[in-house]
Scaffold this active site. Structure first.
Site, PDB file in Angstrom:
ATOM      1  N   LEU A   1       0.893  -1.161   0.000  1.00  0.00           N
ATOM      2  CA  LEU A   1       0.000   0.000   0.000  1.00  0.00           C
ATOM      3  C   LEU A   1       0.929   1.207   0.000  1.00  0.00           C
ATOM      4  O   LEU A   1       2.008   1.160   0.612  1.00  0.00           O
ATOM      5  CB  LEU A   1      -0.873   0.016   1.259  1.00  0.00           C
ATOM      6  N   ASP A   2       0.508   2.288  -0.642  1.00  0.00           N
ATOM      7  CA  ASP A   2       1.350   3.488  -0.663  1.00  0.00           C
ATOM      8  C   ASP A   2       1.546   4.027   0.747  1.00  0.00           C
ATOM      9  O   ASP A   2       0.747   3.753   1.652  1.00  0.00           O
ATOM     10  CB  ASP A   2       0.694   4.583  -1.521  1.00  0.00           C
ATOM     11  N   TYR A   3       2.566   4.848   0.892  1.00  0.00           N
ATOM     12  CA  TYR A   3       2.893   5.506   2.172  1.00  0.00           C
ATOM     13  C   TYR A   3       1.662   6.209   2.754  1.00  0.00           C
ATOM     14  O   TYR A   3       1.386   6.126   3.947  1.00  0.00           O
ATOM     15  CB  TYR A   3       4.002   6.526   1.874  1.00  0.00           C
TER      16      TYR A   3
ATOM     17  N   HIS B   1       0.333   1.896  -8.009  1.00  0.00           N
ATOM     18  CA  HIS B   1      -0.547   3.053  -7.740  1.00  0.00           C
ATOM     19  C   HIS B   1      -1.831   2.963  -8.566  1.00  0.00           C
ATOM     20  O   HIS B   1      -2.327   3.989  -9.072  1.00  0.00           O
ATOM     21  CB  HIS B   1       0.162   4.377  -8.047  1.00  0.00           C
TER      22      HIS B   1
ATOM     23  N   LYS C   1      -4.936   5.360  -7.784  1.00  0.00           N
ATOM     24  CA  LYS C   1      -4.641   6.784  -8.024  1.00  0.00           C
ATOM     25  C   LYS C   1      -4.538   7.058  -9.522  1.00  0.00           C
ATOM     26  O   LYS C   1      -5.043   8.063 -10.019  1.00  0.00           O
ATOM     27  CB  LYS C   1      -3.339   7.180  -7.327  1.00  0.00           C
TER      28      LYS C   1
END
Ligand code: URA
Length: 251
Positions: A103-105, A190, A193
């Site tokens: 998962l992204d930051y 990503h 997004k």
């Protein structure tokens, strides 16, 4: 360190209660020494045997974490930023767990951790049909045309995304934002997004609320727990499903 009966039970050889009976019967050894008391603890490197058969030096561990924002999904970071490993209790870290996918930051929500590489590949490998469900807060008021495009597939980084299940949760006209739920089976970089960018919206907040059968509901932010054997088995079954979502569930 974990109690020896827990290690035996985690290996699937016997239930915790049966494991206790095996210990009391003197059938269990740790590093070659008979252990007949229930209080003994073992570390990941200890060899546990039942009737001289190695149970497992390192029991497979399957965890789920509700990741908060501001943590990286890596085991270590060269810039010393916080990683999900900072949220893993010592006893589990000893077993050398790592995150299953990323998962992204700045994304929060469900992330699995394990020390079982085969399990990880089945969950996030190219053939995995595991559904991932996200709650997405975006800038702007989304149109039904954009929702349809997201559902049918959009081109990101030269690749078409597979059909998704998309639903509009709410619109906030005062702040000009929308809340969308989306279910995908792929795991491109990503992906969420990028998909929203293609239809003209910036993702402000992203939460993974489900990974296969594992939902965020019963975990508070930063909380971690073991998956049950039943949950692991179901995940393995779900991973075998087709990546193509059933048409009836789409918009
Ligand atoms: N898609 C994204 O864009 N980010 C995530 O963290 C997960 C899915």
């Amino acid at each position: 360190m974990e109690r020896i009966q827990k290690r035996i039970a985690a290996s699937g050889v016997a239930s915790r209660r049966k494991a206790e009976a095996l210990i009391l019967e003197g059938r269990v050894k740790v590093n070659g020494q008979v252990v007949d008391s229930l209080g003994v603890k073992v570390g990941p490197k200890d060899e546990v045997t039942v009737d001289d058969i190695v149970v497992s030096k390192l029991s497979s561990l399957y965890l789920v974490l509700n990741k908060p924002r501001g943590y990286l999904c890596t085991v270590s970071d060269e810039f010393n930023r916080k990683t999900v490993m900072d949220l893993v209790p010592e006893e589990f870290r000893e077993a050398k767990v790592f995150p299953v996918g990323r998962l992204d930051y700045d994304t929060k929500g469900i992330i699995l951790l394990t020390n079982d590489g085969d399990f990880m590949n089945k969950m996030v490998g190219p053939k995995s049909g595991i559904q991932k469900e996200y709650l997405v807060r975006i800038n702007g008021i989304i149109t039904s045309d954009a929702l349809n495009r997201l559902q049918n597939g959009v081109m990101i980084n030269g690749k078409m995304t597979l059909p998704a299940i998309v639903s509009l949760e709410s619109i906030d006209r005062n702040n000009s934002s929308s809340l969308v739920k989306i279910v995908i089976t792929q795991g491109m970089n990503h992906q969420i997004k990028e998909m929203f960018k293609v239809v003209g919206h910036e993702v402000k907040r992203l939460t993974r609320i489900r990974f296969g059968n594992i939902k965020i509901d019963d975990l508070s932010e930063g909380e971690i727990r073991r998956l049950t054997i039943h949950e692991v088995k179901t995940l393995l079954e779900l991973s075998k499903q087709s990546k193509i979502l059933p048409i009836s569930k789409r918009r």
